[in-house]
Design a protein around this motif. Sequence first.
Motif, mmCIF file in Angstrom:
data_model
loop_
_atom_site.group_PDB
_atom_site.id
_atom_site.type_symbol
_atom_site.label_atom_id
_atom_site.label_comp_id
_atom_site.label_asym_id
_atom_site.label_seq_id
_atom_site.Cartn_x
_atom_site.Cartn_y
_atom_site.Cartn_z
ATOM 1 N N GLY A 1 0.786 -1.223 0.000
ATOM 2 C CA GLY A 1 0.000 0.000 0.000
ATOM 3 C C GLY A 1 0.815 1.269 0.000
ATOM 4 N N ARG A 2 2.028 1.206 -0.481
ATOM 5 C CA ARG A 2 2.869 2.407 -0.565
ATOM 6 C C ARG A 2 3.223 2.698 -2.024
ATOM 7 N N LEU A 3 3.537 3.961 -2.282
ATOM 8 C CA LEU A 3 4.012 4.368 -3.597
ATOM 9 C C LEU A 3 5.514 4.519 -3.555
ATOM 10 N N ALA A 4 6.163 4.199 -4.673
ATOM 11 C CA ALA A 4 7.616 4.281 -4.736
ATOM 12 C C ALA A 4 8.043 4.691 -6.138
ATOM 13 N N VAL A 5 9.245 5.230 -6.229
ATOM 14 C CA VAL A 5 9.842 5.604 -7.512
ATOM 15 C C VAL A 5 10.959 4.619 -7.819
ATOM 16 N N VAL A 6 10.978 4.088 -9.036
ATOM 17 C CA VAL A 6 12.039 3.161 -9.440
ATOM 18 C C VAL A 6 13.345 3.940 -9.597
ATOM 19 N N VAL A 7 14.409 3.466 -8.919
ATOM 20 C CA VAL A 7 15.683 4.187 -8.973
ATOM 21 C C VAL A 7 16.825 3.374 -9.588
ATOM 22 N N GLU A 8 16.713 2.057 -9.602
ATOM 23 C CA GLU A 8 17.766 1.233 -10.203
ATOM 24 C C GLU A 8 17.136 -0.019 -10.817
ATOM 25 N N GLN A 9 17.676 -0.459 -11.973
ATOM 26 C CA GLN A 9 17.292 -1.747 -12.526
ATOM 27 C C GLN A 9 18.234 -2.818 -11.990
ATOM 28 N N ASN A 10 17.698 -4.031 -11.865
ATOM 29 C CA ASN A 10 18.503 -5.167 -11.435
ATOM 30 C C ASN A 10 18.371 -6.280 -12.463
ATOM 31 N N GLU A 11 19.076 -7.368 -12.255
ATOM 32 C CA GLU A 11 19.014 -8.482 -13.200
ATOM 33 C C GLU A 11 17.583 -8.990 -13.342
ATOM 34 N N ASP A 12 16.834 -9.023 -12.224
ATOM 35 C CA ASP A 12 15.417 -9.368 -12.251
ATOM 36 C C ASP A 12 14.646 -8.074 -12.503
ATOM 37 N N LEU A 13 14.176 -7.869 -13.738
ATOM 38 C CA LEU A 13 13.550 -6.601 -14.113
ATOM 39 C C LEU A 13 12.167 -6.402 -13.508
ATOM 40 N N LEU A 14 11.593 -7.460 -12.933
ATOM 41 C CA LEU A 14 10.322 -7.315 -12.225
ATOM 42 C C LEU A 14 10.527 -6.801 -10.811
ATOM 43 N N ARG A 15 11.767 -6.805 -10.351
ATOM 44 C CA ARG A 15 12.063 -6.421 -8.971
ATOM 45 C C ARG A 15 13.236 -5.428 -8.923
ATOM 46 N N PRO A 16 12.995 -4.197 -9.377
ATOM 47 C CA PRO A 16 14.042 -3.181 -9.330
ATOM 48 C C PRO A 16 14.232 -2.646 -7.910
ATOM 49 N N THR A 17 15.182 -1.770 -7.730
ATOM 50 C CA THR A 17 15.331 -1.030 -6.477
ATOM 51 C C THR A 17 14.423 0.192 -6.556
ATOM 52 N N VAL A 18 13.642 0.408 -5.504
ATOM 53 C CA VAL A 18 12.690 1.521 -5.510
ATOM 54 C C VAL A 18 12.947 2.432 -4.315
ATOM 55 N N ARG A 19 12.451 3.664 -4.404
ATOM 56 C CA ARG A 19 12.524 4.630 -3.310
ATOM 57 C C ARG A 19 11.097 4.851 -2.817
ATOM 58 N N VAL A 20 10.788 4.362 -1.637
ATOM 59 C CA VAL A 20 9.440 4.454 -1.068
ATOM 60 C C VAL A 20 9.189 5.886 -0.615
ATOM 61 N N LEU B 1 6.250 10.110 2.888
ATOM 62 C CA LEU B 1 7.171 9.444 3.817
ATOM 63 C C LEU B 1 8.580 9.973 3.626
ATOM 64 N N VAL B 2 9.387 9.797 4.637
ATOM 65 C CA VAL B 2 10.814 10.067 4.467
ATOM 66 C C VAL B 2 11.339 9.036 3.478
ATOM 67 N N PRO B 3 11.855 9.456 2.322
ATOM 68 C CA PRO B 3 12.240 8.491 1.284
ATOM 69 C C PRO B 3 13.270 7.483 1.789
ATOM 70 N N ARG B 4 13.032 6.222 1.458
ATOM 71 C CA ARG B 4 14.009 5.175 1.786
ATOM 72 C C ARG B 4 14.060 4.191 0.639
ATOM 73 N N ASP B 5 15.233 3.660 0.372
ATOM 74 C CA ASP B 5 15.405 2.734 -0.735
ATOM 75 C C ASP B 5 15.118 1.305 -0.300
ATOM 76 N N LEU B 6 14.508 0.566 -1.220
ATOM 77 C CA LEU B 6 14.129 -0.811 -0.937
ATOM 78 C C LEU B 6 14.445 -1.673 -2.142
ATOM 79 N N GLN B 7 15.248 -2.714 -1.936
ATOM 80 C CA GLN B 7 15.540 -3.677 -2.983
ATOM 81 C C GLN B 7 14.463 -4.755 -2.958
ATOM 82 N N LEU B 8 13.625 -4.780 -3.989
ATOM 83 C CA LEU B 8 12.546 -5.760 -4.029
ATOM 84 C C LEU B 8 13.109 -7.162 -4.241
ATOM 85 N N THR B 9 12.548 -8.129 -3.539
ATOM 86 C CA THR B 9 12.992 -9.522 -3.645
ATOM 87 C C THR B 9 11.781 -10.418 -3.858
#
Length: 400
Positions: A340-359, A369-377
């Motif tokens: 239930g949060r919105l995030a901005v994609v900030v980095e692509q990874n080998e798994d393109l369905l799970r990039p690094t995002v900034r919540v 929210l105070v922006p924080r980076d999250l590596q989707l797994t």
Amino acid sequence: MAIKRVRVEDLKEGMFIHDLNCGWLQHGFLRQQFLLRQSSQIKKMKDQGMDEVYIDTARGDDVADAPTREEIDQRLEAQLKESVAAGAAGLHARVSQKEESAAAKRILGEASGVVNGLLQDVRLGKQLDPVKAKPLVKAMHSSVLRNPGALISLSRLKSADTYTFQHSVSICALLVSFCHSLGLDAASVEEAGLGGLLHDVGKMKVPNEVLNKPGRLTEEEFKIMKSHASISRELLMGVPGISEMVIQIAGEHHEKISGGGYPLGIAGDQISKIGRMTAIVDVYDALTSNRVYHKGMEPSEVLKKLLEWSGTHLDGDLVQQFIRTLGIYPVGSLVRLSNGRLAVVVEQNEDLLRPTVRVIYDIDRKIKLVPRDLQLTSGGEQIVDYEEPAEWKLDPASFL
């Protein structure tokens, strides 16, 4: 009653055109939506190389077996996810997006200035001097090597009054990334980038009142605008030291894989590979950019359009490779997460369905929210869908 996609050859008088389905081109019709009253309107579509359009069956006649827009969208969504099954196309960040953004912003500023100067020289009848552009293309290539997403995400930001210059810079950045991901050597990558910077030089010979018209072009104005591709080719052929690749980029980026494009109407392998690649990046940048007469679409929506136009307008195999270059959620995309949060994609990874995002936003509490980076797994939060930034009054670029 529904919106349906039909082949132009199946159109008949009495049908209502909802969308001409050629969004990156200005065309010779004064409206996107109208009732077909004459066979000459259908002939005009065929003459302009249109393959499929959308009709509104609530406002005109139907085609019984034609797919609905919803069916097509579901199909394209599935194809988009299938496209990235092989993973990213070999572009890996050496530095973070945050580290590279400052350098990318400086490079884009310098490039816009140089391209502006080059194109103004052409308008004034002076000899084009590509030597001025080569150091900037090399700098853009270096930026892409450090972090592929930084330059491309920033190049989406354009001003309406300088669109022609900034569009050329964006095509350069996209071609550099695309060519590098396909494994071209450095010299070829930079030659392609130079072609991107110069691909629209012929527009400087188009009258300003046509080039900068804040609305649809008339049929005669459309013919004048289309002349820019052949003019670009002729101008570049007269410049000492310009390579065949640069000339192909300028002369072929409006050709269509099925024929019916311009200026030559060639098809398939008659169009050079770099010409087919440039057609893809030209469509992508045009559709994601805000213009006076239309609002830019979100990148993920545009990638679906590229898939829809594969095999008719665009080379399908190259479209797949372009999607793997950018990812289905390109850097700068606003996405909704499963928590239930919105995030901005900030980095692509080998798994393109799970990039690094900034919540950045909590949907339930409706607070930033105070922006924080999250590596989707695979076992954690997932992207549910992409979002329209305007609906949330958010500017993803400000979080990059």
